[in-house]
Design an enzyme around this catalytic site. Sequence first.
Site, PDB file in Angstrom:
ATOM      1  N   TYR A 140       0.852  -1.189   0.000  1.00  0.00           N
ATOM      2  CA  TYR A 140       0.000   0.000   0.000  1.00  0.00           C
ATOM      3  C   TYR A 140       0.882   1.231   0.000  1.00  0.00           C
ATOM      4  CZ  TYR A 140      -3.425   3.496   1.569  1.00  0.00           C
ATOM      5  OH  TYR A 140      -4.224   4.608   1.683  1.00  0.00           O
ATOM      6  N   ASP A 235       9.335   2.713  -0.226  1.00  0.00           N
ATOM      7  CA  ASP A 235       8.296   3.374   0.551  1.00  0.00           C
ATOM      8  C   ASP A 235       8.502   2.984   2.009  1.00  0.00           C
ATOM      9  OD1 ASP A 235       6.111   4.406   1.757  1.00  0.00           O
ATOM     10  OD2 ASP A 235       4.622   3.524   0.408  1.00  0.00           O
ATOM     11  N   LYS A 263       4.404   9.107   8.780  1.00  0.00           N
ATOM     12  CA  LYS A 263       4.150   8.580  10.118  1.00  0.00           C
ATOM     13  C   LYS A 263       5.127   9.132  11.168  1.00  0.00           C
ATOM     14  CE  LYS A 263       1.199   5.091   8.340  1.00  0.00           C
ATOM     15  NZ  LYS A 263       1.228   4.222   7.193  1.00  0.00           N
TER      16      LYS A 263
HETATM   17  C1  LIG Z   1       0.535   4.707   5.798  1.00  0.00           C
HETATM   18  C2  LIG Z   1       1.263   4.434   4.537  1.00  0.00           C
HETATM   19  C3  LIG Z   1       1.121   5.261   3.406  1.00  0.00           C
HETATM   20  C4  LIG Z   1       0.108   6.358   3.334  1.00  0.00           C
HETATM   21  O1  LIG Z   1       0.351   7.379   4.248  1.00  0.00           O
HETATM   22  P1  LIG Z   1      -0.857   8.368   4.644  1.00  0.00           P
HETATM   23  O2  LIG Z   1      -0.190   9.342   5.587  1.00  0.00           O
HETATM   24  O3  LIG Z   1      -1.905   7.527   5.259  1.00  0.00           O
HETATM   25  O4  LIG Z   1      -1.310   9.011   3.394  1.00  0.00           O
HETATM   26  C5  LIG Z   1       1.921   5.009   2.309  1.00  0.00           C
HETATM   27  N1  LIG Z   1       2.804   4.011   2.318  1.00  0.00           N
HETATM   28  C6  LIG Z   1       2.965   3.195   3.371  1.00  0.00           C
HETATM   29  C7  LIG Z   1       3.982   2.104   3.310  1.00  0.00           C
HETATM   30  C8  LIG Z   1       2.186   3.363   4.508  1.00  0.00           C
HETATM   31  O5  LIG Z   1       2.329   2.518   5.538  1.00  0.00           O
END
Ligand SMILES: *Cc1c(COP(=O)(O)O)cnc(C)c1O
Length: 424
Positions: A140, A235, A263
């Site tokens: 994701y 990511d 995060k």
């Molecule tokens: C949480 C997450 C996102 C999205 O971040 P948001 O702040 O919710 O838009 C993208 N990539 C990874 C790996 C994530 O865990």
Amino acid sequence: MRNEMIFNESLKYMPGGVNSPVRAFKGLNINPPVLKKGKGQFVYDEDGKKYVDYVGAWGPMILGHCDEEVLEFVKQTLENSIAFGAPTELELKLASLVCETIGVDMIRFVNSGTEATMSAVRLARGYTNRSLIVKFMGCYHGHYDGFLVSAGSGVLTQGIPGSSGVPLDSIKNTIIAEYNDIEGIKKIFESYGDDIACVLVEPIAGNMGVVPSKREFLMELRRLCTNYGAILIFDEVMTGFRVAYKGAREIYGVEADIVTLGKIIGGGLPCGAYAGRREIMENLSPIGPVYQAGTMSGNPVVMAAGYATLKKIYDSKKSFYDRLEKTGLLLEESLRKVLNKKGLPHVINRAGSMLTVFFTTQDRVENYSHAKKCNINIYNKFAEEMIKMGNYVSPSQFEALFISIKHTEEDIEKFVEDLDKINF
Ligand SMILES: *Cc1c(COP(=O)(O)O)cnc(C)c1O
């Protein structure tokens, strides 16, 4: 029952009563607790019930809730500024701290992980002058149209949008591959390699539950990207500062061209970032041709929370991650013991302080196909009962449990004692 009252009222005004879907507890027979307060490893709901928190705001609360030093720095900053939309020294403080401690040249701050990944992909496309992107099933990267593709393994333009409202046109440049499948990604590069702008990957997946990649898989991605002139994007929105200070890059010793962060980097306030080599980053506006902007980006209060959080982690680096590992390992081993005693087949995947227990008879979970075969009903029962007993765990099988620096052996003891009481 203020919880029920507030949540039922919320359903009238916000779709599903929430602002992000996983919070709605779909699939569970309980309503989500409406949270009011957090301190250390605990959160409290509107009825005053106390929970040990294993969600940690989905990752950011690695120091526990309301850390004194973070609060103090945020309060000080608030007195001077809530927003300017202009350069501030706080941006520089966080930018230089991050660049120097994780080993990248330049960084651009944005407001969420979604923004970070979608902007990183635009930068990769601008830099390479190519259109195709490769993403892996079960990873994701936020809710950008081009990432919302569920199926179509390895076959260009045959992906099916993973959401209504995503036109086929938006995903026609997204190639979907199987995670941890070296032969699969080789074939994709053989067919499309010269048109691939970037490979986007969670080096340790956390959004199909925790599924670490194999080192050879990441090394192969690195090799293919280098050979074909494609950009490798890690990511690390979830894993950055979480699995190690430098994220999965530190653990695997494999370098990416662009890293996306989120995060933890905002200390719990809305923040994302993407970072990389100068030669790539200097393609961004205002000095380069790739446009990306944000009214709220680099907000001083957000920068303050991020700076105080990262500084604290960095200053106690070794002991910090040692402690997280110790607590994580204890949770893993205690969980395994209870589940074995109960005769419940399972696989536990863990990377430091993030962990997922999959209820399955398979002997390993290494990709999305494996993850999907797990018994969701058992997980839902687990989550429901654990939450009722005061262990605030993810309501979804496809998320991680997060441990903070504040979690103790007693918390883990409570966790497994409560788990032992559940009749599956
Ligand atoms: C949480 C997450 C996102 C999205 O971040 P948001 O702040 O919710 O838009 C993208 N990539 C990874 C790996 C994530 O865990």
